[in-house]
Scaffold this motif. Structure first.
Motif, PDB file in Angstrom:
ATOM      1  N   LEU A 137      -4.620  35.536  23.624  1.00 37.38           N
ATOM      2  CA  LEU A 137      -4.186  36.211  22.240  1.00 37.38           C
ATOM      3  C   LEU A 137      -2.937  36.960  23.846  1.00 37.38           C
ATOM      4  O   LEU A 137      -2.474  37.610  22.122  1.00 37.38           O
ATOM      5  N   SER A 138      -2.426  37.053  24.589  1.00 38.05           N
ATOM      6  CA  SER A 138      -1.071  37.724  24.806  1.00 38.05           C
ATOM      7  C   SER A 138      -0.010  36.262  23.778  1.00 38.05           C
ATOM      8  O   SER A 138       0.845  36.921  24.195  1.00 38.05           O
TER       9      SER A 138
ATOM     10  N   ALA B  74      -1.096  43.240  28.177  1.00 35.87           N
ATOM     11  CA  ALA B  74      -1.791  42.125  28.132  1.00 35.87           C
ATOM     12  C   ALA B  74      -2.249  41.142  28.629  1.00 35.87           C
ATOM     13  O   ALA B  74      -3.403  40.957  28.786  1.00 35.87           O
TER      14      ALA B  74
ATOM     15  N   ILE C 264       3.225  40.138  32.091  1.00 38.32           N
ATOM     16  CA  ILE C 264       1.801  38.809  31.416  1.00 38.32           C
ATOM     17  C   ILE C 264       1.787  38.321  32.846  1.00 38.32           C
ATOM     18  O   ILE C 264       0.105  37.996  33.364  1.00 38.32           O
TER      19      ILE C 264
ATOM     20  N   LEU D 142       0.857  38.344  20.966  1.00 38.24           N
ATOM     21  CA  LEU D 142       1.701  39.348  20.443  1.00 38.24           C
ATOM     22  C   LEU D 142       3.620  39.119  21.260  1.00 38.24           C
ATOM     23  O   LEU D 142       4.369  39.445  20.616  1.00 38.24           O
TER      24      LEU D 142
ATOM     25  N   ALA E 143     -11.145  44.354  27.322  1.00 36.51           N
ATOM     26  CA  ALA E 143     -10.091  43.332  27.107  1.00 36.51           C
ATOM     27  C   ALA E 143      -9.681  43.942  25.563  1.00 36.51           C
ATOM     28  O   ALA E 143      -8.135  43.982  24.869  1.00 36.51           O
TER      29      ALA E 143
ATOM     30  N   THR F 192      -5.401  44.935  24.990  1.00 35.62           N
ATOM     31  CA  THR F 192      -4.512  44.448  24.333  1.00 35.62           C
ATOM     32  C   THR F 192      -3.920  44.811  23.064  1.00 35.62           C
ATOM     33  O   THR F 192      -3.536  45.077  22.555  1.00 35.62           O
TER      34      THR F 192
ATOM     35  N   SER G 241      -5.854  42.449  30.640  1.00 36.03           N
ATOM     36  CA  SER G 241      -6.883  42.340  29.273  1.00 36.03           C
ATOM     37  C   SER G 241      -7.286  41.137  29.925  1.00 36.03           C
ATOM     38  O   SER G 241      -8.859  40.979  29.255  1.00 36.03           O
TER      39      SER G 241
ATOM     40  N   ALA H 253      -1.167  47.557  24.021  1.00 32.89           N
ATOM     41  CA  ALA H 253      -0.305  46.443  24.180  1.00 32.89           C
ATOM     42  C   ALA H 253       0.680  46.573  22.816  1.00 32.89           C
ATOM     43  O   ALA H 253       1.754  46.208  23.193  1.00 32.89           O
TER      44      ALA H 253
ATOM     45  N   PRO I 150     -12.357  40.642  19.198  1.00 32.87           N
ATOM     46  CA  PRO I 150     -10.812  41.531  19.017  1.00 32.87           C
ATOM     47  C   PRO I 150     -10.105  41.742  17.795  1.00 32.87           C
ATOM     48  O   PRO I 150      -8.930  42.464  17.806  1.00 32.87           O
TER      49      PRO I 150
ATOM     50  N   HIS J  14      -8.751  36.542  26.636  1.00 31.46           N
ATOM     51  CA  HIS J  14      -7.363  37.168  25.970  1.00 31.46           C
ATOM     52  C   HIS J  14      -6.234  36.958  26.255  1.00 31.46           C
ATOM     53  O   HIS J  14      -5.049  37.380  26.275  1.00 31.46           O
TER      54      HIS J  14
END
Length: 450
Positions: free
Chosen positions: A181-182, A168, A223, A185, A135, A139, A171, A142, A340, A178
């Protein structure tokens, strides 16, 4: 382990399908010989957590010798090599490629990449059949695409944004966290500069027009597609798109809920050792944190990346501490929850050395800390992430290493089966590892010489 995200199973099934026929080709005599050797070797090992002898036949009742060896060899060796190992290594390659923008010193660039790949717990965790490191790689891949577009190395195109979003989203198949977490991004994408003088700071977030909104939409669709596929997978199995395998685990205490956050409390100081252990196992990251601080002060062309990394690391740290303090039983997982942030922090390590009045001294300290980090995580890969036994008040790994030398469970087993010297075989394995690394990176070393 059905409690985990299903992504690692998705990528493993094709490899398992290809590997399985091997065990139908092997003659029965070979199967019998290998199985008897492994049974005998299991008798020589210490008992497991439940006081049970580590004998294959007692672990896998109802399976034939061929089936047991198939499981041990494919799941214990082939699958990790062609999934976790390779995909995790991708993040090291991407770190190396991005570092070219942060430092012109090729030796320093190679050294930082080496310290990231082998001087953090990314290395020992990647040697296991675990999904979180995959993962991290997806990420970061990406982010890599977005970074290149922001700095005009790639054309700002909807198709590239779409595939960045897809990475993303994918992941989350390996680590649900994650998916959150996207969102970072997306924030990074909104920080892209514009030529317009309108708004505040010349950032997208204050200068959105129709074409930029369409680009953001394509990133978001990237995504959403793998996310919806994941929800559809859960719906097909559990009749509920939001019910994961955790929901149906037998161990009731493992059914964690977001509402449990109200029970958060600071554990006793003695129980916070895993948090300290994170910094012990990742000494080189302390230098990277200092580098990030220097990057924020410098405010150069990568200032927005430094801000992004700071926000990302802060969010990861808050999440990891919240989980650890809410569920003391999983405090030992604090290190894994922090993984991460490694590639983003390591990018700014060179800033700790640049423009420093005591640059030579800092370089010496950096190299010492880096190789010490590699040594620690080399031992972590062989034994465990823990170093100290609180019951005996003694160091665990270092004395064992000094007494027995390097150890690989695979090579130790191989040595016993074929009556070889385990120390010599392990040293040969280490030499082989160094040779492989040298062969892979030799072109870059030669380019530095010339």
């Amino acid at each position: 382990y059905s409690g985990q995200a299903p992504g690692i199973s998705f990528v493993s099934v094709p490899i398992y399908t290809i590997s399985k026929p091997i065990f139908h080709i092997l003659p029965q005599e070979t199967i019998d010989f290998a199985f008897s050797k492994l049974e005998s070797y299991g008798n020589t090992l210490p008992v497991d957590y439940w006081g049970k002898k580590k004998i294959l036949s007692s672990y896998f009742t109802g399976l034939s010798k061929r089936q047991i060896l198939e499981y041990v060899f494919i799941s214990g060796f082939i699958l990790p090599v062609f999934t976790t190992f390779l995909i995790s290594a991708l993040s090291a390659i991407l770190v190396y490629m991005l570092l070219k923008r942060f430092t012109k010193n090729e030796k320093l660039r190679l050294l930082i990449t080496l310290f990231y790949a082998f001087g953090t717990i990314i290395f020992p965790l990647s040697t296991q059949f675990l999904e979180r490191e995959i993962a991290v790689a997806l990420t970061f891949a990406a982010f890599f695409m977005l970074f290149r577009m922001k700095h005009n190395e790639l054309k700002l195109k909807g198709s590239i944004l779409f595939w960045s979003g897809m990475l993303a989203g994918l992941s989350a198949w390996f680590d649900y966290f994650h998916l959150f977490l996207s969102g970072f991004l997306l924030l990074y994408l909104l920080s892209f500069p514009t030529t317009s003088k309108k708004g505040i700071g010349g950032l997208w977030v204050f200068n959105l027009n129709k074409s930029r909104i369409l680009l953001l939409l394509k990133f978001g669709i990237g995504i959403i597609i793998p996310t919806l596929l994941l929800f559809a997978y859960f719906y097909a199995i559990f009749d509920d798109p939001f019910a994961t395998s955790y929901t149906h685990r037998i161990v009731e205490t493992s059914n964690h809920k977001i509402s449990d956050i109200v029970n958060i409390k600071l554990p006793p100081i003695a129980d916070m050792y895993p948090i300290l252990l994170f910094f012990i196992n990742n000494l080189v990251i302390l230098v990277a944190f200092y580098g990030l601080y220097m990057a924020l002060l410098k405010k150069d062309a990568y200032y927005h990346e430094a801000l992004y990394a700071l926000a990302f690391i802060t969010f990861i740290s808050i999440y990891s501490l919240a989980i650890a303090f809410t569920y003391p039983s999983v405090l030992v997982q604090f290190q894994r929850h922090m993984t991460p942030m490694f590639p983003y922090a390591i990018l700014f390590l060179s800033y700790a050395l640049m423009g420093n009045k005591k640059e030579n001294r800092m370089k010496a300290v950096f190299v010492i800390i880096g190789f010490l980090s590699i040594f620690i995580n080399w031992m972590n890969a062989q034994f465990d992430l823990d170093h100290f036994d609180f019951e005996s008040k003694k160091l665990v790994m270092l004395p064992y290493f000094l007494k027995n030398g390097p150890a690989s469970s695979f090579l130790d087993t191989l040595a016993w089966v074929f009556s070889l010297n385990p120390l010599l075989l392990n040293l040969a394995g280490l030499v082989f590892l160094v040779a492989v690394i040298y062969i892979i990176w030799r072109p870059y070393l030669r380019s530095q010489v010339h």
